[in-house]
Design a protein around this motif. Structure first.
Motif, short mmCIF file in Angstrom:
data_model
loop_
_atom_site.label_atom_id
_atom_site.label_comp_id
_atom_site.label_asym_id
_atom_site.label_seq_id
_atom_site.Cartn_x
_atom_site.Cartn_y
_atom_site.Cartn_z
N LYS A 1 8.60 -8.13 -20.46
CA LYS A 1 7.63 -6.71 -20.47
C LYS A 1 7.17 -6.29 -19.06
N LEU A 2 6.85 -5.20 -19.09
CA LEU A 2 6.45 -4.76 -17.68
C LEU A 2 4.70 -4.90 -17.72
N VAL A 3 4.20 -5.28 -16.90
CA VAL A 3 2.85 -5.85 -16.81
C VAL A 3 1.99 -4.34 -16.70
N HIS A 4 2.46 -3.28 -15.93
CA HIS A 4 1.75 -2.32 -16.00
C HIS A 4 2.71 -0.81 -16.37
N PRO A 5 3.03 -1.00 -17.67
CA PRO A 5 4.12 0.24 -18.17
C PRO A 5 3.68 1.51 -17.86
N GLU A 6 2.33 1.98 -17.80
CA GLU A 6 1.83 3.29 -17.49
C GLU A 6 2.21 3.55 -16.02
N LYS A 7 1.68 2.65 -15.25
CA LYS A 7 1.99 3.06 -13.93
C LYS A 7 3.58 2.93 -13.55
N ALA A 8 4.14 2.18 -14.10
CA ALA A 8 5.85 2.22 -13.81
C ALA A 8 6.39 3.45 -14.31
#
Length: 663
Positions: free
Chosen positions: A532-539
Motif C-alpha cells: 500500500k501507499l504510505v501517503h495515498p492522498e499526496k500520491a
C-alpha cells in the motif's frame, strides 16, 4: 520527328495565385500588396526545393504588370499577361545565379535597370538560386538592391537561406516557403490525375507525400513515373514495384509484431526489405503517422480521426497500452531524426523497433497482470467473508471443512488454502500465451498436492511470491491519473521553459538541495511492505510528478525531467495554478520556480551548456524572484487570451473565417 514532351511539373506549373498549392500566408500578403499598390522593391523567397518559389515569383512578376488586376489577381487576358504566359514578356528577366554568378552579370543588370519598361509599369528581375552568387557579385548588387529606380523590382529565390549575406537580407522583404502541406499536395495530385485520366488511390497519395517530403515538384516526378508504367489506374503495388515502399498492411503487421513481441518476424521483414532497397526514411514517417492515429483513437474513441486506418486495422493494436504507443512513437521519431538521409537508417531503425518490443510487451504484460491481481483480490475478499468453522487437509486437491474446534491459526491457514484454490482457477481460465508470460503461480494444476495443515502459514504464503503485489495496481492507477490529466488538458496551451532560465539554474545548482527535493518527491509515492501507499492522498494529488527525475536545484529553481513532452506540458499547466503551487511549496518548505522539461529538451540543454562552457561564455548566476516569474506567466496568458477573444470577436463582426495579425 522527336516530340518535345514536357514534364508534369512544367505542364501543370500554376499561372495564377488561385492555382497554387499551399502557401496561403505568402499569397495573402502578395495579393494585398497588389490590391493596395504597396509593392516592395525587393523580395526574398526562401525554402526547400520544389515548393513553388519560382512559380510564385513568375506569377507576381506577371501580376505587377497586369493592366486589369481584379482584387489583386491578374486578368490573364491583357497583353502583359499573355506575353508572360508565353515566356516572352519583355519586362521580366529571369536569371539563373548557378551559372551566371559573377560580377559581370550583376553589372549587366545595373546597366540595364536604368532603362524604362517596354509594356508594363515595372522591370522585374528574378534571380534564382541567388545564394550561388560570388562575394563580389553580392557586393555589386547591394547599392542597386537598396535604391533601385522606381520602375525596378527584384525577386531573389534561394534554397539555402543561411548562405545569403545579412546585408542582402536586410534590404529585402523575406518570405519563408514551408513544405507543402499534405492536403494541398494530395489535392493537386488528384487534380492532375483527373486531367490525365488516371485513377489513384488514397494510399498511393499518402506514400507519394512521404516520398516527396513536401516538395510538389518531386511528387509530380514520382507521379509521372507511375503514369508511365500504368494505363489508367495507379495502385500501391505499382508504387511499391518502383520505389519499394511498405504497404499499409505491412506497416500494421510490423506494429502488431512489436505488440506481440515477435522479434523474429520484425528482423526477417527488415532484412528482406533492405535487400530490395526500401526507403526507410519514408517507412519511419508513415509508421509514426499510423501510431499517431492509434493514439488519437485510444484517447478519444472517435473514428473521425482515422484517415489512414480503418476500425478493422485496430483489432490487435488497440489492445496495446497508451503509454507503450507513446514510447514507440518516441523511439521511431528519435531514429528518424538521427539517421535521416544516412546509410545507417536501416540498422538504427531496426534496433529502435527491437528496443520498443521489450517496452511495449512489458506495458501490455503489466496491464494484464494488474487485471489478474485485481480479479484475485476480489475473490480473496469474498473468501475471507466466509465463516470458516473447521478445516481439514487432504491430498486429493480438495480443501474440506472440518469441525468448528480449530485454532485461529488454523482458520488463517484455511483462508490461505482457499486463496490458493481461487488463484489456481483464475490462472486456469486465463491460461493464454500472454498470461503465462505475465504471471505463473508455483503450483501444479490440476494434480497439485496440498500441503499438510501442520505447515506454518508463512510457508504457505510463500506460494504467492510470484504473484504481483497490490502496489502494482496502485502505481498503475497513478499512471492512469496522469494519462487522464494529460487528456483533460490536451487542448490547453502551456507556457514554455526558456533555455536561458535552465542554463542560469545549472550555473547555480546545489547538490544538497537536489537530494532534498528528490527525496521529498519520492516520499509522495513511497510504499509500505509493497502492498500500500504510505501517503495515498499526496500520491493522488501530486500524480503529475509520478516518475519524474530531479535534475538540478538552485536556491530558487528546480529542474525536472519528465518521461515525455505530454507529462512536461501537464506539469507546466498544473504549476500555472497558484493553489497547486502553494501545496508544493508547503511540501518543500520553500518557494521554487519549477521547470518541467522532456528528455529531448534535456539533451538540447546539455549540448548548449557544454558549448557555452567550452567557449567560456557561461553567465553568472542570477537569483530569480519566484512570485514575479509566475505573475509574469499569468499576465502573458491573460494578454494572449484577451487578444484571441478580440480576434474571434472581430472575425464574427466582419464575417471572416480567419484573421491573420502580422508582427
Amino acid at each position: 520527328m522527336i516530340e518535345n514532351k514536357k514534364s508534369l511539373y512544367r505542364t501543370y506549373r500554376p499561372s495564377t495565385f488561385k492555382a497554387l498549392a499551399g502557401h496561403k500566408n505568402v499569397v495573402d500578403i502578395l495579393v494585398k500588396q497588389l490590391k493596395e499598390n504597396k509593392i516592395s522593391h525587393a523580395l526574398l523567397f526562401a525554402g526547400q526545393r520544389g515548393t513553388g518559389k519560382t512559380s510564385v515569383a513568375r506569377i507576381f512578376a506577371k501580376s505587377v504588370n497586369c493592366s486589369n488586376l481584379i482584387d489583386g489577381f491578374c486578368c490573364e487576358t491583357c497583353e502583359n499577361c499573355l506575353s508572360a504566359n508565353n515566356n516572352s514578356a519583355p519586362d521580366i528577366f529571369e536569371i539563373d545565379a548557378a551559372s551566371n554568378n559573377g560580377v559581370d552579370e550583376i553589372r549587366g543588370i545595373k546597366n540595364n535597370v536604368a532603362t524604362l519598361p517596354v509594356l508594363g509599369k515595372y522591370k522585374v528581375y528574378i534571380i534564382d538560386e541567388v545564394h550561388m552568387l560570388t562575394k563580389g557579385a553580392f557586393n555589386a548588387l547591394l547599392k542597386t538592391l537598396e535604391e533601385p529606380p522606381a520602375h525596378a523590382l527584384f525577386i531573389l529565390a534561394t534554397t539555402e537561406y543561411a548562405k545569403i549575406p545579412a546585408t542582402i537580407v536586410s534590404r529585402c522583404q523575406t518570405f519563408n516557403f514551408q513544405k507543402i502541406d499534405k492536403k494541398s499536395l494530395k489535392d493537386r495530385l488528384k487534380l492532375i490525375c483527373k486531367e490525365e485520366n488516371y485513377l489513384i488511390s488514397e494510399e498511393v497519395l499518402d506514400e507519394i507525400f512521404y516520398l516527396s517530403e513536401g516538395s510538389l515538384r518531386d511528387a509530380l516526378n514520382i507521379l509521372e513515373q507511375l503514369m508511365i508504367v500504368n494505363n489508367t489506374e495507379i495502385n500501391i503495388e505499382s508504387l511499391k514495384a518502383i520505389f519499394y515502399i511498405a504497404t499499409k498492411h505491412e506497416k500494421i503487421a510490423i506494429i502488431e509484431s512489436i505488440i506481440k513481441g515477435e522479434t523474429e518476424a520484425i528482423i526477417s521483414y527488415f532484412e528482406k526489405a533492405d535487400g530490395q532497397g526500401m526507403d526507410f526514411d519514408v517507412f519511419a514517417l508513415s509508421l509514426i503517422e499510423i501510431i499517431k492515429e492509434v493514439i488519437e483513437y485510444k484517447l478519444t474513441n472517435n473514428l473521425e480521426f482515422l484517415r489512414i486506418l480503418e476500425i478493422d486495422d485496430l483489432k490487435v493494436i488497440k489492445e496495446a497500452s497508451l503509454e507503450s504507443m507513446f514510447k514507440l512513437a518516441d523511439n521511431l521519431s528519435e531514429a528518424y531524426a538521427k539517421t535521416k538521409g544516412t546509410t545507417v537508417n536501416f540498422n538504427y531503425l531496426l534496433i529502435s523497433l527491437l528496443k520498443s518490443v521489450g517496452t511495449v510487451e512489458q506495458k501490455n504484460q503489466a496491464n494484464q497482470s494488474d487485471q489478474l491481481v485485481e480479479k484475485t483480490a476480489e475473490i480473496n475478499i469474498e473468501v475471507e467473508k466466509k465463516q470458516v468453522a473447521e478445516v481439514k487437509t487432504t491430498v486429493n486437491d480438495e480443501i474440506q471443512n472440518s469441525n468448528s474446534n480449530v485454532t485461529v491459526s488454523q482458520k488463517q491457514t484455511s483462508v490461505t488454502e482457499e486463496k490458493l484454490h481461487a488463484e489456481t482457477k483464475i490462472i486456469e481460465k486465463t491460461e493464454t500465451k500472454e498470461t503465462e508470460k505475465v504471471s505463473k503461480v508455483d503450483v501444479e494444476v490440476p494434480e497439485r498436492k496440498v500441503q499438510k495443515i501442520e505447515k506454518s502459514t508463512d510457508e504457505k504464503e510463500r506460494i504467492f511470491e510470484d504473484v504481483k503485489s497490490p502496489v502494482v495496481t496502485l502505481l498503475s492507477e497513478l499512471a492512469n491519473l496522469q494519462s487522464l490529466e494529460i487528456l483533460k488538458n490536451s487542448n490547453q496551451e502551456a507556457h514554455s521553459v526558456e533555455m536561458s532560465n535552465i542554463i542560469n539554474l545549472l550555473v547555480g545548482a546545489k547538490k544538497d538541495l537536489r537530494d532534498l527535493i528528490e527525496n521529498k518527491i519520492s516520499s509522495w509515492f513511497k510504499t509500505e511492505d509493497g502492498t500500500k501507499l504510505v501517503h495515498p492522498e499526496k500520491a493522488a494529488l501530486f500524480s503529475p510528478f509520478y516518475k519524474v527525475k530531479v535534475v538540478a536545484v538552485s536556491n530558487k529553481e528546480v529542474l525536472i525531467r519528465c518521461d515525455d513532452i505530454a507529462q512536461a506540458k501537464l506539469l507546466c499547466l498544473k504549476l500555472e495554478n497558484k493553489q497547486f503551487r502553494q501545496l508544493i511549496f508547503k511540501e518543500f518548505n520553500k518557494e521554487f520556480v519549477i521547470y518541467p522539461i522532456d528528455e529531448n529538451k534535456w539533451e538540447d540543454v546539455k549540448i548548449e551548456f557544454k558549448n557555452l562552457k567550452v567557449k567560456n561564455s557561461l553567465p553568472s548566476y542570477q537569483e530569480i524572484n519566484v512570485t514575479d516569474y509566475y505573475e509574469s506567466l499569468a499576465k502573458d496568458k491573460l494578454e494572449k487570451t484577451l487578444n484571441d477573444d478580440l480576434i474571434e470577436g472581430a472575425a464574427k463582426i466582419f464575417d471572416l473565417e480567419e484573421i491573420e495579425i502580422g508582427e
